[in-house]
Design an enzyme around this catalytic site. Sequence first.
Site, PDB file in Angstrom:
ATOM      1  N   GLU A  35       0.808  -1.255  -0.186  1.00 25.46           N
ATOM      2  CA  GLU A  35       0.189  -0.163  -0.230  1.00 25.46           C
ATOM      3  C   GLU A  35       0.890   1.338   0.206  1.00 25.46           C
ATOM      4  OE1 GLU A  35      -2.867   0.160   3.227  1.00 25.46           O
ATOM      5  OE2 GLU A  35      -3.578   2.411   2.582  1.00 25.46           O
ATOM      6  N   ARG A 259       4.972 -12.943   9.563  1.00 25.19           N
ATOM      7  CA  ARG A 259       5.506 -11.871   9.297  1.00 25.19           C
ATOM      8  C   ARG A 259       7.078 -11.532  10.053  1.00 25.19           C
ATOM      9  NH1 ARG A 259       2.012  -7.812   9.102  1.00 25.19           N
ATOM     10  NH2 ARG A 259       3.473  -6.178   9.693  1.00 25.19           N
ATOM     11  N   LYS A 269       4.103   0.947   9.372  1.00 25.44           N
ATOM     12  CA  LYS A 269       4.263   2.177   8.727  1.00 25.44           C
ATOM     13  C   LYS A 269       3.638   3.485   9.501  1.00 25.44           C
ATOM     14  CE  LYS A 269       2.912   0.271   4.898  1.00 25.44           C
ATOM     15  NZ  LYS A 269       2.346  -0.002   3.474  1.00 25.44           N
TER      16      LYS A 269
HETATM   17  P1  ATP Z   1       2.459  -2.076   8.001  1.00 21.07           P
HETATM   18  O1  ATP Z   1       1.798  -2.995   8.859  1.00 21.07           O
HETATM   19  O2  ATP Z   1       4.050  -1.811   8.114  1.00 21.07           O
HETATM   20  O3  ATP Z   1       1.954  -0.973   7.380  1.00 21.07           O
HETATM   21  P2  ATP Z   1       1.548  -3.584   5.979  1.00 21.07           P
HETATM   22  O4  ATP Z   1       1.289  -5.053   5.986  1.00 21.07           O
HETATM   23  O5  ATP Z   1       0.322  -2.611   6.026  1.00 21.07           O
HETATM   24  O6  ATP Z   1       2.779  -3.191   6.621  1.00 21.07           O
HETATM   25  P3  ATP Z   1       1.791  -3.320   3.085  1.00 21.07           P
HETATM   26  O7  ATP Z   1       2.097  -2.232   2.361  1.00 21.07           O
HETATM   27  O8  ATP Z   1       0.145  -3.852   3.021  1.00 21.07           O
HETATM   28  O9  ATP Z   1       2.098  -3.157   4.352  1.00 21.07           O
HETATM   29  O10 ATP Z   1       2.605  -4.719   2.890  1.00 21.07           O
HETATM   30  C1  ATP Z   1       2.853  -5.150   1.525  1.00 21.07           C
HETATM   31  C2  ATP Z   1       3.248  -6.535   1.725  1.00 21.07           C
HETATM   32  O11 ATP Z   1       4.312  -6.711   2.570  1.00 21.07           O
HETATM   33  C3  ATP Z   1       2.185  -7.338   2.208  1.00 21.07           C
HETATM   34  O12 ATP Z   1       2.201  -8.727   1.534  1.00 21.07           O
HETATM   35  C4  ATP Z   1       2.440  -7.370   3.809  1.00 21.07           C
HETATM   36  O13 ATP Z   1       1.933  -8.835   4.062  1.00 21.07           O
HETATM   37  C5  ATP Z   1       4.132  -7.581   3.681  1.00 21.07           C
HETATM   38  N1  ATP Z   1       4.615  -7.301   4.951  1.00 21.07           N
HETATM   39  C6  ATP Z   1       4.244  -6.169   5.590  1.00 21.07           C
HETATM   40  N2  ATP Z   1       5.029  -6.132   6.662  1.00 21.07           N
HETATM   41  C7  ATP Z   1       5.548  -7.167   6.673  1.00 21.07           C
HETATM   42  C8  ATP Z   1       6.571  -7.881   7.839  1.00 21.07           C
HETATM   43  N3  ATP Z   1       6.881  -7.451   8.767  1.00 21.07           N
HETATM   44  N4  ATP Z   1       6.981  -9.235   7.638  1.00 21.07           N
HETATM   45  C9  ATP Z   1       6.877  -9.637   6.194  1.00 21.07           C
HETATM   46  N5  ATP Z   1       6.071  -9.160   5.224  1.00 21.07           N
HETATM   47  C10 ATP Z   1       5.439  -8.111   5.605  1.00 21.07           C
HETATM   48 MG    MG Z   2      -1.546  -3.455   4.648  1.00 18.26          MG
END
Ligand code: ATP
Ligand code: MG
Length: 556
Positions: A35, A259, A269
């Site tokens: 995102e 994760r 984020k």
């Molecule tokens: P955040 O919680 O940090 O905002 P998010 O999951 O909302 O992270 P996205 O931009 O939606 O962020 O994530 C893009 C991809 O990265 C998704 O497939 C998510 O599952 C993966 N991802 C995000 N954080 C992690 C993590 N700590 N370990 C492994 N994969 C991750």
């Molecule tokens: Mg997300």
Amino acid sequence: MENEEKSLNFIEEIIEADIRSGKHDGRVLTRFPPEPNGYLHIGHAKSIVLNFGLAKKYNGKTNLRFDDTNPVTEETEYVESIKNDIKWLGFEWAEELYTSDYFETLYAYAVKLIEKGVAYVDDSSPEEIAASKGTPTEPGKPTPYRDRTVEENLLLFEEMRSGIYLDGAKVLRAKIDLASPNMHLRDPLIYRIKHANHHRTGDKWCIYPMYDFAHGQSDSIENITHSICTLEFVPHRPLYDWFIEQLAIFPSKQYEFARLNLNYTVMSKRKLLQLVNEKYVEGWNDPRMPTISGLRRRGYTPVSIRNFCERIGVAKRENIIDLGLLEFCIREDLNKTAWRRMAVLNPVKLVITNYPEGKEETLIGENNPEVAGGEGERSIPFSRELWIEREDFMENPPKKFFRLAPGLMVRLKHAYIIKCEEVVKDENGIITEIHCSYIPESKSGEDTSGIKVKGTIHWVSVSHAKTVEVRLYDRLFSVENPVAMENFKASINPDSLEIIENAYVEPDLLHAEPGKGYQFIRKGYFTLDTKSTSSKPVFNRTVTLRDTWAKEIQKG
Ligand code: ATP
Ligand code: MG
């Protein structure tokens, strides 16, 4: 690392079984779906290495899909930084796609669900909707809108799109099962009204699909074969499958892995954005941030990050990885690649009293003793007055102090053996000069002195030294799990940045290349900061040579 005998992780096992059974004709297409609401962090790197790595291993491809369904938090700046970071990590996507490009298709999918009688417009307030879902132990209750006719729902949904309703006035819900043990199936929201400008579609839309309605369908639109996400989406999987089944579209499948969690840092984020907005750090690319851009500015290499992600592997259960492992991976890479240089961070002057005044010598040092040939060499000017580290001298040393003390001998790296003869102090008792004699026959490489010394110290010639700023970083948080604290920002490590404004370095470091690692002998690995200028070079310490925290812990 990348050795063939390594056992398969569970996702590789699934893919290999799919290939054997001929599913999707053996085709593998993964996607990385960020995102664009922030910069990528090391957790994303794990997902990137996994998605792109699997595609590469099985002759497949990976799409980069911006999951841009939330107009309020998304920006083009983030899109650009994400692309830049993925490329820097060493990966190439097949197609650059945007969920917002599917808004029309997703709308049509929603209409199809309404026509099938499995979606309805609900006028209830968010509180009423929450109440209608019940609790995990109690089934939900229908709202008065659940049994609207197909015609009425179609009309209202079209009106929602046309913009005549205020934010939150209505939502579209899937009609599934208000008594399902899985809360996600209790008539989840699929569209909401939001009058907001979108970074790509502008004001074209005022209704936006929810994550669950957009994600699986986007996978399906792209014919993604293996949609890999993190464990918190396990309970969403039945919904993912339900939409695909109801719409009879390409059967993408979702698989979940644990994760990455790292201690002494925060990774969401949203929290990282708070650190940026509230000026706890210089920006998303502050070298203390766990972002890819922060790690890059700090001096981490793509190889080190990829190795880290491969080393931690792909697990099905949550765990917390020690930051020390990330540091191990960068040390391992920089030890092989960094060029060696001398820099004095906390200087005291050393005078070689029997070295002729005005004399200069040019000594030679290999750039990188770790590789055959040394990757060339550089000249190091030597003269009568040198800067050495203050802590390399002790007036009353303990036993086994192999550095400099009255009457003791050490070798100056690449140069001569010296013996400490005298110390000069100011009126406050602070040492201002250390006077030594040198052994002319002891020059490195042509030593005929027969003298053996235990210690070697680094130095920089006073008249040739260049002044640079050096930034020493430490972990950003002083507790292992900042997120567990009531206010995570209260546990920021007050000593996470130490600035040394005037450090002395050998002249060759003025030719340091951006993005390259340098080992300041005995001091750690450093790299030029992105804000460095030729009139004011700034070096960031990437990592110390050894794990100083492990020692702290042992000492208790
Ligand atoms: P955040 O919680 O940090 O905002 P998010 O999951 O909302 O992270 P996205 O931009 O939606 O962020 O994530 C893009 C991809 O990265 C998704 O497939 C998510 O599952 C993966 N991802 C995000 N954080 C992690 C993590 N700590 N370990 C492994 N994969 C991750
Ligand atoms: Mg997300």
